[in-house]
Design a protein around this motif. Structure first.
Motif, PDB file in Angstrom:
ATOM      1  N   ARG A 257       4.572   5.583  -5.892  1.00 55.86           N
ATOM      2  CA  ARG A 257       5.417   5.632  -4.682  1.00 55.86           C
ATOM      3  C   ARG A 257       5.739   4.196  -4.282  1.00 55.86           C
ATOM      4  O   ARG A 257       4.846   3.341  -4.254  1.00 55.86           O
ATOM      5  CB  ARG A 257       4.696   6.333  -3.532  1.00 55.86           C
TER       6      ARG A 257
ATOM      7  N   HIS B 179      11.959  12.558  -4.243  1.00 54.31           N
ATOM      8  CA  HIS B 179      10.519  12.859  -4.208  1.00 54.31           C
ATOM      9  C   HIS B 179      10.363  14.148  -5.031  1.00 54.31           C
ATOM     10  O   HIS B 179      10.128  15.219  -4.496  1.00 54.31           O
ATOM     11  CB  HIS B 179      10.093  13.054  -2.753  1.00 54.31           C
TER      12      HIS B 179
ATOM     13  N   GLN C 112       7.516  16.686  -4.676  1.00 53.55           N
ATOM     14  CA  GLN C 112       7.573  17.484  -3.449  1.00 53.55           C
ATOM     15  C   GLN C 112       8.532  18.652  -3.667  1.00 53.55           C
ATOM     16  O   GLN C 112       8.277  19.775  -3.234  1.00 53.55           O
ATOM     17  CB  GLN C 112       8.023  16.629  -2.264  1.00 53.55           C
TER      18      GLN C 112
ATOM     19  N   PRO D 211       7.384  19.498   4.397  1.00 48.45           N
ATOM     20  CA  PRO D 211       6.682  18.686   3.393  1.00 48.45           C
ATOM     21  C   PRO D 211       5.428  18.023   3.969  1.00 48.45           C
ATOM     22  O   PRO D 211       4.555  17.607   3.192  1.00 48.45           O
ATOM     23  CB  PRO D 211       7.727  17.642   2.980  1.00 48.45           C
ATOM     24  N   LEU D 212       5.360  17.912   5.287  1.00 44.62           N
ATOM     25  CA  LEU D 212       4.270  17.233   5.992  1.00 44.62           C
ATOM     26  C   LEU D 212       4.251  15.744   5.616  1.00 44.62           C
ATOM     27  O   LEU D 212       4.706  15.414   4.529  1.00 44.62           O
ATOM     28  CB  LEU D 212       2.925  17.902   5.731  1.00 44.62           C
ATOM     29  N   PRO D 213       3.784  14.813   6.409  1.00 46.52           N
ATOM     30  CA  PRO D 213       3.134  15.075   7.688  1.00 46.52           C
ATOM     31  C   PRO D 213       4.131  15.506   8.773  1.00 46.52           C
ATOM     32  O   PRO D 213       5.284  15.114   8.748  1.00 46.52           O
ATOM     33  CB  PRO D 213       2.536  13.701   8.039  1.00 46.52           C
TER      34      PRO D 213
ATOM     35  N   PRO E 287       2.264   4.320   2.308  1.00 49.85           N
ATOM     36  CA  PRO E 287       1.202   5.267   2.661  1.00 49.85           C
ATOM     37  C   PRO E 287       1.465   6.701   2.193  1.00 49.85           C
ATOM     38  O   PRO E 287       2.615   7.114   2.050  1.00 49.85           O
ATOM     39  CB  PRO E 287       1.165   5.221   4.196  1.00 49.85           C
ATOM     40  N   SER E 288       0.387   7.413   1.976  1.00 46.42           N
ATOM     41  CA  SER E 288       0.471   8.819   1.562  1.00 46.42           C
ATOM     42  C   SER E 288      -0.877   9.477   1.788  1.00 46.42           C
ATOM     43  O   SER E 288      -1.916   8.825   1.630  1.00 46.42           O
ATOM     44  CB  SER E 288       0.827   8.898   0.073  1.00 46.42           C
ATOM     45  N   THR E 289      -0.860  10.729   2.150  1.00 46.75           N
ATOM     46  CA  THR E 289      -2.092  11.542   2.134  1.00 46.75           C
ATOM     47  C   THR E 289      -1.962  12.580   1.026  1.00 46.75           C
ATOM     48  O   THR E 289      -2.700  12.573   0.049  1.00 46.75           O
ATOM     49  CB  THR E 289      -2.323  12.226   3.498  1.00 46.75           C
ATOM     50  N   ARG E 290      -0.986  13.486   1.177  1.00 40.75           N
ATOM     51  CA  ARG E 290      -0.873  14.614   0.257  1.00 40.75           C
ATOM     52  C   ARG E 290      -0.522  14.215  -1.175  1.00 40.75           C
ATOM     53  O   ARG E 290      -1.150  14.687  -2.129  1.00 40.75           O
ATOM     54  CB  ARG E 290       0.225  15.590   0.718  1.00 40.75           C
ATOM     55  N   THR E 291       0.484  13.389  -1.322  1.00 36.48           N
ATOM     56  CA  THR E 291       0.985  13.157  -2.681  1.00 36.48           C
ATOM     57  C   THR E 291      -0.074  12.453  -3.521  1.00 36.48           C
ATOM     58  O   THR E 291      -0.394  12.886  -4.631  1.00 36.48           O
ATOM     59  CB  THR E 291       2.298  12.346  -2.636  1.00 36.48           C
TER      60      THR E 291
HETATM   61  N1   CP Z   1       4.742  15.302   1.637  1.00 33.67           N
HETATM   62  C1   CP Z   1       4.323  14.046   1.404  1.00 33.67           C
HETATM   63  O1   CP Z   1       4.915  13.295   0.624  1.00 33.67           O
HETATM   64  O2   CP Z   1       3.199  13.692   2.112  1.00 33.67           O
HETATM   65  P1   CP Z   1       2.491  12.283   2.028  1.00 33.67           P
HETATM   66  O3   CP Z   1       3.449  11.251   2.566  1.00 33.67           O
HETATM   67  O4   CP Z   1       1.247  12.420   2.849  1.00 33.67           O
HETATM   68  O5   CP Z   1       2.199  12.014   0.578  1.00 33.67           O
END
Ligand code: CP
Length: 307
Positions: free
Chosen positions: A104, A132, A135, A266-268, A51-55
């Motif tokens: 990823r 990563h 990031q 780096p979030l989340p 899972p990922s949102t930002r990347t």
């Molecule tokens: N910082 C980062 O990798 O966020 P995601 O897991 O949402 O991609």
């Protein structure tokens, strides 16, 4: 020359090449419309087995803002991996359709493996607890914009330093610049791996200290890099529950920090930064999200040979 190269870990780029990417990102920030067609006709594949949102979304936004197109999947279950296809065959296939791949995968070393079978550049968007690198580019562009330098900083890395791949990549990247010092703030069980202290810090003559309490050291820091305790990396749920709230940055702790300190994440995030900190001008983690898209625009443009 960055065209055609892979990015598997931050050290794949020299300090001069990093500067090249950051300088381009800064030009894009100033005038994004000047770059809206540079990848016209090119296709990015985003292959996310985790899972990922930002990347994922920042990679896709980056390519779309450069005038290119995007295809891919957001979970392994929607690919032929579920039928037993190997990563090598998936990559051979996807690289036949596209100009660049961001992947990823939870397995450490998977991005390097993918790069061996790909006919187009592969960008590691996170391989397990390993690296990563985009990031790290995001974190570095944020530091460059907010602090103006990568040198002479006292950097606090706080939280899950054992499994946190963003921490490992950033520690390695900033150890290449002079006069930095690290403060490693974690519970005993989540200390940074020994290879970072021996092969990175000691090998480069970098000073570091370890600390369990954030409030003991926050007043000395120029940069505080907060991280989440990652549930998905624990084998034992009891250990996760015991450790997950080890650090909570709140207004009281921020009162102890320098006026010039910046807070990155780096979030989340889950609980490790109280929402009351979000309005503090030193909290730059949402700016960091946006820098992430701009630095990925620069990286895609360079690796595809568009610029
Ligand atoms: N910082 C980062 O990798 O966020 P995601 O897991 O949402 O991609």
């Amino acid at each position: 020359m960055l065209a055609g190269r892979n990015l598997i870990e931050p050290s794949n780029l020299s300090i001069e090449e990093l500067d090249e990417v950051f300088s381009l990102a800064e030009k894009i920030i100033v005038d994004p419309s000047a770059f809206m067609d540079v990848c016209k006709g090119k296709i990015l594949a985003t292959l996310f087995f985790e899972p990922s949102t930002r990347t994922r979304l920042s990679f896709e936004a980056a390519m779309l803002r450069l005038g290119g197109s995007v295809l891919g999947f957001a979970e392994a279950s929607s690919s032929s991996t579920t039928k037993g296809e190997s990563l090598a065959d998936t990559i051979r296939t996807v690289s036949s359709y596209t100009d660049i791949i961001a992947m990823r995968n939870p397995k450490e070393g998977s991005a390097l493996l993918a790069s061996k079978y790909s006919s187009v550049p592969v960008i590691n968007a996170g391989d397990g607890g390993h690296h990563h690198p985009t990031q790290t580019l995001t974190d570095m562009l944020t530091i460059r914009a907010e602090k103006g330098s990568f040198s002479g900083m006292k950097i606090g890395l706080c939280g899950d330093l054992k499994f946190g791949r963003t921490v490992h990549s950033l520690a390695k990247a900033l150890s290449r610049y002079p006069n930095n010092e690290f403060v490693l703030i974690s519970p005993q069980e989540l200390q940074i791996p020994e290879y970072i202290t021996s092969q990175v810090f000691r090998a480069a003559g970098i000073r570091f200290t370890t600390e369990e309490r954030l409030e003991n050291v926050i007043s000395d820091l120029d940069i505080l890099y907060m991280t989440r305790v990652q549930k998905e990396r624990f084998f034992n749920e009891q250990d996760y529950i015991r450790l997950k709230d080890s650090y909570i940055l709140d207004k009281e702790k921020m009162k102890l920090a320098k006026k010039t300190m910046i807070v990155l994440h780096p979030l989340p995030r889950v609980n490790e930064i109280a929402p009351e900190v979000d309005t503090d001008p030193r909290a730059v983690y949402f700016k960091q999200v946006k820098y992430g898209m701009f630095v990925r625009m620069a990286l895609i443009a360079k690796l595809t040979g568009a610029l």
